[in-house]
Design an enzyme around this catalytic site. Structure first.
Site, PDB file in Angstrom:
ATOM      1  N   GLY A 108       0.833  -1.195   0.000  1.00  0.00           N
ATOM      2  CA  GLY A 108       0.000   0.000   0.000  1.00  0.00           C
ATOM      3  C   GLY A 108       0.863   1.238   0.000  1.00  0.00           C
ATOM      4  O   GLY A 108       2.086   1.162   0.176  1.00  0.00           O
ATOM      5  N   LYS A 109       0.281   2.380  -0.224  1.00  0.00           N
ATOM      6  CA  LYS A 109       0.978   3.662  -0.099  1.00  0.00           C
ATOM      7  C   LYS A 109      -0.069   4.750  -0.068  1.00  0.00           C
ATOM      8  O   LYS A 109      -1.171   4.573  -0.608  1.00  0.00           O
ATOM      9  CB  LYS A 109       1.909   3.886  -1.297  1.00  0.00           C
ATOM     10  CG  LYS A 109       3.059   4.812  -0.980  1.00  0.00           C
ATOM     11  CD  LYS A 109       4.198   4.045  -0.314  1.00  0.00           C
ATOM     12  CE  LYS A 109       5.380   4.917   0.006  1.00  0.00           C
ATOM     13  NZ  LYS A 109       6.542   4.082   0.397  1.00  0.00           N
TER      14      LYS A 109
END
Ligand code: NAD
Length: 419
Positions: A108-109
């Site tokens: 994720g980011k």
């Protein structure tokens, strides 16, 4: 058919390495299709009040790229250049970084398009709280676990954790990592990335017959990653002949006094004015003769322009994406070994995983335990990547992607695709 997101550069570049490895793994088209699209992309407005009372609105993002191996994991970036495309590429990378060191996380980011250097502490706090509040339903220790990235700090993680905990009405330290120690951070987290860089570098040097004792090391970037890595090399008996930061590069053939340089940088907030070595340009630093070059500053530093002149035997990517794909091909042709970012700088996310585990158990480890387990994780997985590289006759980068993709695919297939 290309999706809109794949036509944009950052994510497009990122996919090039994936495709090369996917080809060698003989991945079926359906799985490839699935792995080259993010699971979920969230874009939202962040209204916040300026110190002068004015209402401002920024844009926030969170991309949860893949969940096959566990909750999404990846940092939050506060930077003017944050776009959906960039965040997606970074989430894509996190998927492989977590898998290559065998962590039970997906990728994720997140980010907010803003310049944190122009914001007051109060403004940063309000932006962070609203950012966290907007994500309450989709983050959590079993859903998605953010961490610091460019422009965000342990304090920002503390505000995020507090906001989330207020909303769900319970104490949830495991919702983010990279927190200050007193609210559930892990010992050893700050040094973890630089420590991991030097661990895999030293392992590869031994494999290549480079004696760490007296080996010449050059480090670009003297922040968290570069300075800790430099110190670890000195502890192993190597000679750090040059380091650099945004103010320039500093060179001494007989070896710089690294603890002295660290103390100087801490006191002066940079190496500006440092007299312990001769000042050279940042461009010259990358072309100095050495055994090991550690780019630990920014992306796209090693390019077609300088790759032919690099005189290192081994490059260890402390930074994310410091080598362009074209430069990478030049290094492969020239027989310069590159330990890719997804392995070399995975020490940070590994200790983030330890932090999450400690938060969930409510039981905190000694620093020596953290460091010992970090070394186990890094060295065991790096050995797997090296073995595959030898077996298949491919560069370490390709082998790293192959190990990572294979793990994600195995998890996906075992769970079954709900389709
Ligand atoms: P940092 O901000 O602490 O340090 C960055 C350093 O690079 C500073 O010394 C800065 O002066 C220097 N720098 C900036 N521009 C430069 C230039 N043009 N030439 C030479 N030096 C320059 O950042 P960090 O945490 O050490 O991160 C460095 C890199 O490592 C980034 O690519 C980051 O994404 C990556 N990384 C960091 C971590 C982590 O845990 N900190 C984890 C994984 C990857």
């Amino acid at each position: 058919m290309m999706t809109a997101v794949r036509e944009v550069s950052v994510f497009g570049d990122a996919i090039a390495y994936f495709n090369e490895a996917a080809e060698l793994l003989d991945l079926e088209p359906g799985i490839r299709r699935l792995l080259t699209r993010p699971s979920r992309q969230i874009i939202f407005s962040i209204p916040f009040q300026r110190d002068n009372g004015e209402l401002e609105v920024f844009t926030g993002y969170r991309v949860q790229y893949n969940f096959a191996r566990g909750p999404a994991k990846g940092g939050i970036r506060y930077h003017p250049g944050v776009t959906l495309d960039e965040v997606t590429a970074l989430a894509f990378w996190m998927t492989w970084k977590c898998a290559v060191v065998d962590l039970p996380f997906g990728g994720g980011k997140g980010g907010v398009t803003c310049d944190p250097t122009t914001l007051s502490k109060g403004e940063l706090e309000r932006i962070t709280r609203r950012y966290a509040a907007e994500l309450v339903e989709v983050v959590g220790p079993d859903k998605d676990v953010p961490a610091p990235d460019v422009g965000t700090t342990p304090q920002i993680m503390a505000w995020f954790m507090d906001t989330y905990s207020m909303h769900v009405r319970q104490h949830v330290p495991g919702v983010v990592t990279g927190k200050p120690l007193e609210i559930g951070g892990s010992r050893g987290r700050v040094e973890a990335t630089g420590r991991g860089v030097s661990l895999v570098a030293l392992a590869q040097m031994r494999r290549m017959g480079i004696d760490p004792q007296g080996a010449w090391i050059v480090v670009q970037g003297f922040g968290n990653v570069g300075s800790v890595a430099a110190k670890m090399f000195v502890d192993a008996g190597s000679v750090v002949v040059a380091v650099s930061d945004v103010t320039g590069a500093y060179y001494k053939e007989s070896g710089l006094d690294i603890p002295g340089a660290i103390a100087y940088a801490q006191e002066h907030h940079s190496l500006d004015g440092y007299r312990g070595g001769e000042k050279v340009t940042n461009e010259a630093l990358l072309e100095l003769p050495c055994d090991v070059l550690v780019p630990a500053a920014l992306e796209k530093q090693l390019t077609v322009a300088n790759a032919p002149n690099v005189r290192a035997r081994l490059i260890v990517e402390g930074a994310n994406g410091p080598t362009t794909p074209e430069a990478d091909h030049i290094f492969n042709r020239r027989g310069i070994v590159v330990i890719p970012d997804i392995v070399a700088n995975a020490g940070g996310v590994t200790v983030s995983y330890f932090e999450w585990a400690q938060d969930r158990a409510g039981y905190f480890w000694k620093e020596s335990e953290v460091n010992e387990r970090l070394a186990d994780v890094m060295l065991e997985n790096f050995a797997k990547v090296s073995e595959l590289a030898t077996l298949r006759g491919v560069p370490l980068r390709t082998a790293a992607y192959m190990v990572a993709i294979d793990r994600v695919v195995q998890s996906m297939k075992t769970r079954g695709v709900y389709a």
